[in-house]
Design a protein around this motif. Sequence first.
Motif, PDB file in Angstrom:
ATOM      1  N   THR A  47       0.831  -1.202   0.000  1.00  0.00           N
ATOM      2  CA  THR A  47       0.000   0.000   0.000  1.00  0.00           C
ATOM      3  C   THR A  47       0.864   1.249   0.000  1.00  0.00           C
ATOM      4  OG1 THR A  47      -0.095  -0.054   2.411  1.00  0.00           O
ATOM      5  CG2 THR A  47      -1.889  -1.161   1.238  1.00  0.00           C
ATOM      6  N   ALA A  48       0.208   2.372  -0.132  1.00  0.00           N
ATOM      7  CA  ALA A  48       0.911   3.653  -0.153  1.00  0.00           C
ATOM      8  C   ALA A  48       1.666   3.889   1.154  1.00  0.00           C
ATOM      9  CB  ALA A  48      -0.077   4.790  -0.409  1.00  0.00           C
ATOM     10  N   ARG A  49       1.127   3.400   2.275  1.00  0.00           N
ATOM     11  CA  ARG A  49       1.796   3.536   3.573  1.00  0.00           C
ATOM     12  C   ARG A  49       2.260   2.174   4.059  1.00  0.00           C
ATOM     13  NH1 ARG A  49      -2.805   5.736   4.300  1.00  0.00           N
ATOM     14  NH2 ARG A  49      -3.228   7.922   4.522  1.00  0.00           N
ATOM     15  N   ASN A  50       3.450   2.137   4.626  1.00  0.00           N
ATOM     16  CA  ASN A  50       3.951   0.889   5.210  1.00  0.00           C
ATOM     17  C   ASN A  50       3.365   0.641   6.596  1.00  0.00           C
ATOM     18  OD1 ASN A  50       5.597   0.250   3.030  1.00  0.00           O
ATOM     19  ND2 ASN A  50       7.274   1.487   3.833  1.00  0.00           N
ATOM     20  N   THR A  51       2.974   1.705   7.264  1.00  0.00           N
ATOM     21  CA  THR A  51       2.367   1.602   8.587  1.00  0.00           C
ATOM     22  C   THR A  51       1.033   2.330   8.549  1.00  0.00           C
ATOM     23  OG1 THR A  51       3.517   3.588   9.348  1.00  0.00           O
ATOM     24  CG2 THR A  51       4.588   1.483   9.800  1.00  0.00           C
ATOM     25  N   PRO A  52       0.108   1.942   9.404  1.00  0.00           N
ATOM     26  CA  PRO A  52      -1.204   2.608   9.372  1.00  0.00           C
ATOM     27  C   PRO A  52      -1.098   4.056   9.831  1.00  0.00           C
ATOM     28  CG  PRO A  52      -1.071   1.098  11.227  1.00  0.00           C
ATOM     29  CD  PRO A  52       0.169   0.890  10.422  1.00  0.00           C
ATOM     30  N   SER A  53      -2.021   4.876   9.368  1.00  0.00           N
ATOM     31  CA  SER A  53      -2.007   6.289   9.755  1.00  0.00           C
ATOM     32  C   SER A  53      -2.363   6.459  11.227  1.00  0.00           C
ATOM     33  CB  SER A  53      -2.965   7.087   8.873  1.00  0.00           C
ATOM     34  OG  SER A  53      -4.270   6.543   8.948  1.00  0.00           O
ATOM     35  N   SER A  54      -3.068   5.506  11.812  1.00  0.00           N
ATOM     36  CA  SER A  54      -3.377   5.514  13.241  1.00  0.00           C
ATOM     37  C   SER A  54      -3.253   4.090  13.757  1.00  0.00           C
ATOM     38  CB  SER A  54      -4.802   6.032  13.487  1.00  0.00           C
ATOM     39  OG  SER A  54      -5.193   5.757  14.828  1.00  0.00           O
ATOM     40  N   THR A  55      -2.245   3.832  14.565  1.00  0.00           N
ATOM     41  CA  THR A  55      -2.059   2.470  15.065  1.00  0.00           C
ATOM     42  C   THR A  55      -3.185   2.066  16.003  1.00  0.00           C
ATOM     43  OG1 THR A  55      -0.568   3.298  16.777  1.00  0.00           O
ATOM     44  CG2 THR A  55       0.438   2.415  14.784  1.00  0.00           C
ATOM     45  N   ALA A  56      -3.712   2.990  16.768  1.00  0.00           N
ATOM     46  CA  ALA A  56      -4.821   2.657  17.673  1.00  0.00           C
ATOM     47  C   ALA A  56      -6.048   2.230  16.878  1.00  0.00           C
ATOM     48  CB  ALA A  56      -5.147   3.848  18.573  1.00  0.00           C
ATOM     49  N   MET A  57      -6.410   2.999  15.887  1.00  0.00           N
ATOM     50  CA  MET A  57      -7.575   2.651  15.061  1.00  0.00           C
ATOM     51  C   MET A  57      -7.323   1.356  14.287  1.00  0.00           C
ATOM     52  SD  MET A  57     -10.085   4.498  15.682  1.00  0.00           S
ATOM     53  CE  MET A  57     -11.122   3.854  14.392  1.00  0.00           C
ATOM     54  N   ALA A  58      -6.098   1.160  13.831  1.00  0.00           N
ATOM     55  CA  ALA A  58      -5.761  -0.071  13.114  1.00  0.00           C
ATOM     56  C   ALA A  58      -6.011  -1.280  14.009  1.00  0.00           C
ATOM     57  CB  ALA A  58      -4.311  -0.037  12.648  1.00  0.00           C
ATOM     58  N   GLY A  59      -5.688  -1.142  15.286  1.00  0.00           N
ATOM     59  CA  GLY A  59      -5.948  -2.225  16.222  1.00  0.00           C
ATOM     60  C   GLY A  59      -7.429  -2.454  16.422  1.00  0.00           C
ATOM     61  N   PHE A  60      -8.191  -1.386  16.532  1.00  0.00           N
ATOM     62  CA  PHE A  60      -9.636  -1.516  16.751  1.00  0.00           C
ATOM     63  C   PHE A  60     -10.345  -2.202  15.593  1.00  0.00           C
ATOM     64  CE2 PHE A  60      -9.218   2.280  19.671  1.00  0.00           C
ATOM     65  CZ  PHE A  60      -9.420   1.546  20.827  1.00  0.00           C
ATOM     66  N   ILE A  61      -9.943  -1.874  14.362  1.00  0.00           N
ATOM     67  CA  ILE A  61     -10.638  -2.460  13.207  1.00  0.00           C
ATOM     68  C   ILE A  61      -9.876  -3.642  12.603  1.00  0.00           C
ATOM     69  CG2 ILE A  61     -11.747  -0.258  12.661  1.00  0.00           C
ATOM     70  CD1 ILE A  61      -9.813  -0.056  10.233  1.00  0.00           C
ATOM     71  N   ASN A  62      -8.797  -4.037  13.257  1.00  0.00           N
ATOM     72  CA  ASN A  62      -7.971  -5.147  12.781  1.00  0.00           C
ATOM     73  C   ASN A  62      -7.505  -4.908  11.346  1.00  0.00           C
ATOM     74  OD1 ASN A  62      -6.544  -7.489  12.975  1.00  0.00           O
ATOM     75  ND2 ASN A  62      -8.283  -8.843  12.675  1.00  0.00           N
ATOM     76  N   ALA A  63      -7.040  -3.699  11.090  1.00  0.00           N
ATOM     77  CA  ALA A  63      -6.597  -3.323   9.745  1.00  0.00           C
ATOM     78  C   ALA A  63      -5.475  -4.208   9.209  1.00  0.00           C
ATOM     79  CB  ALA A  63      -6.186  -1.850   9.718  1.00  0.00           C
ATOM     80  N   PRO A  64      -4.487  -4.621  10.024  1.00  0.00           N
ATOM     81  CA  PRO A  64      -3.431  -5.467   9.453  1.00  0.00           C
ATOM     82  C   PRO A  64      -3.954  -6.750   8.818  1.00  0.00           C
ATOM     83  CG  PRO A  64      -2.721  -4.590  11.553  1.00  0.00           C
ATOM     84  CD  PRO A  64      -4.181  -4.236  11.404  1.00  0.00           C
ATOM     85  N   ALA A  65      -5.034  -7.317   9.360  1.00  0.00           N
ATOM     86  CA  ALA A  65      -5.594  -8.549   8.779  1.00  0.00           C
ATOM     87  C   ALA A  65      -6.128  -8.294   7.371  1.00  0.00           C
ATOM     88  CB  ALA A  65      -6.705  -9.088   9.674  1.00  0.00           C
ATOM     89  N   VAL A  94      -3.924   0.501  -2.580  1.00  0.00           N
ATOM     90  CA  VAL A  94      -3.122  -0.694  -2.839  1.00  0.00           C
ATOM     91  C   VAL A  94      -2.269  -0.421  -4.070  1.00  0.00           C
ATOM     92  CG1 VAL A  94      -3.230  -3.112  -3.570  1.00  0.00           C
ATOM     93  CG2 VAL A  94      -4.733  -2.286  -1.742  1.00  0.00           C
ATOM     94  N   THR A  95      -0.960  -0.706  -3.953  1.00  0.00           N
ATOM     95  CA  THR A  95      -0.024  -0.446  -5.044  1.00  0.00           C
ATOM     96  C   THR A  95       0.492  -1.729  -5.696  1.00  0.00           C
ATOM     97  OG1 THR A  95       1.812  -0.357  -3.487  1.00  0.00           O
ATOM     98  CG2 THR A  95       0.726   1.730  -4.024  1.00  0.00           C
ATOM     99  N   GLY A  96       0.248  -2.857  -5.055  1.00  0.00           N
ATOM    100  CA  GLY A  96       0.727  -4.135  -5.574  1.00  0.00           C
ATOM    101  C   GLY A  96       0.495  -5.221  -4.547  1.00  0.00           C
ATOM    102  N   PHE A  97       1.246  -6.307  -4.693  1.00  0.00           N
ATOM    103  CA  PHE A  97       1.090  -7.419  -3.756  1.00  0.00           C
ATOM    104  C   PHE A  97       2.374  -8.240  -3.704  1.00  0.00           C
ATOM    105  CE2 PHE A  97      -0.772  -8.357  -7.870  1.00  0.00           C
ATOM    106  CZ  PHE A  97      -0.156  -9.543  -8.248  1.00  0.00           C
ATOM    107  N   ILE A  98       2.526  -8.926  -2.606  1.00  0.00           N
ATOM    108  CA  ILE A  98       3.641  -9.851  -2.422  1.00  0.00           C
ATOM    109  C   ILE A  98       3.022 -11.224  -2.228  1.00  0.00           C
ATOM    110  CG2 ILE A  98       5.537 -10.552  -0.903  1.00  0.00           C
ATOM    111  CD1 ILE A  98       5.772  -7.518  -0.192  1.00  0.00           C
ATOM    112  N   ILE A  99       3.480 -12.187  -2.993  1.00  0.00           N
ATOM    113  CA  ILE A  99       3.002 -13.553  -2.810  1.00  0.00           C
ATOM    114  C   ILE A  99       4.044 -14.305  -1.990  1.00  0.00           C
ATOM    115  CG2 ILE A  99       2.366 -15.731  -3.908  1.00  0.00           C
ATOM    116  CD1 ILE A  99       1.365 -14.098  -6.298  1.00  0.00           C
TER     117      ILE A  99
END
Length: 190
Positions: free
Chosen positions: A101-119, A152-157
């Motif tokens: 993605t455009a960002r390597n880390t979420p713009s808000s780590t707290a919100m990322a945890g709440f919505i399970n963004a890494p998954a 999303v800018t691409g993907f890693i398999i």
Amino acid sequence: MPEPTALEQLLRERMAALGLSRGDIGQRLSPSNPSKALRRLDAFTATGECPEDNLCERLANALDLSIPRIVTAARATREAIEAQAEADYRAHFTPHAIWTTARNTPSSTAMAGFINAPARLVLTFPPDLSSEAFIAYCQEHAPAGIPLYGPVTGFIINYTPDEAVGYDLDGQRLETLPSAVRVGCALTRI
């Protein structure tokens, strides 16, 4: 019941040698709040991660141990936990894709945890999909973006734990990686 960690084993042996109970240790660590001290001690012995306060020093004094001996046991505990996590990862590995993605880390780590963004960065392949079809499957299922990570800018398999390849959204190979890319996670021991 899981095997005791190196740190747990050291403390049990030392408590037995001194004839101390858990309650006695709690009192020695914090006479004003022994239960909190024991909760912190349990977290430390389970993970090997020493809190930033003076718990290691207080523990050394309470059990008449050297701080380096406690630190060595803590390091062995962390290494054993990491080795077990790696073995589990390899035993349960299945090929999958990770969205870049455009960002390597979420713009808000707290919100990322709440919505399970890494998954949301992970695309699981159907079990019967051949590896030759992985790229097309990623292209067909590519989202426009991932919340908090951006477009999303691409993907890693991740083909195996030791082989991964990065692609752009057109399926053009960008890079070969020496190991699978992993999405962050937390370890918990109950």
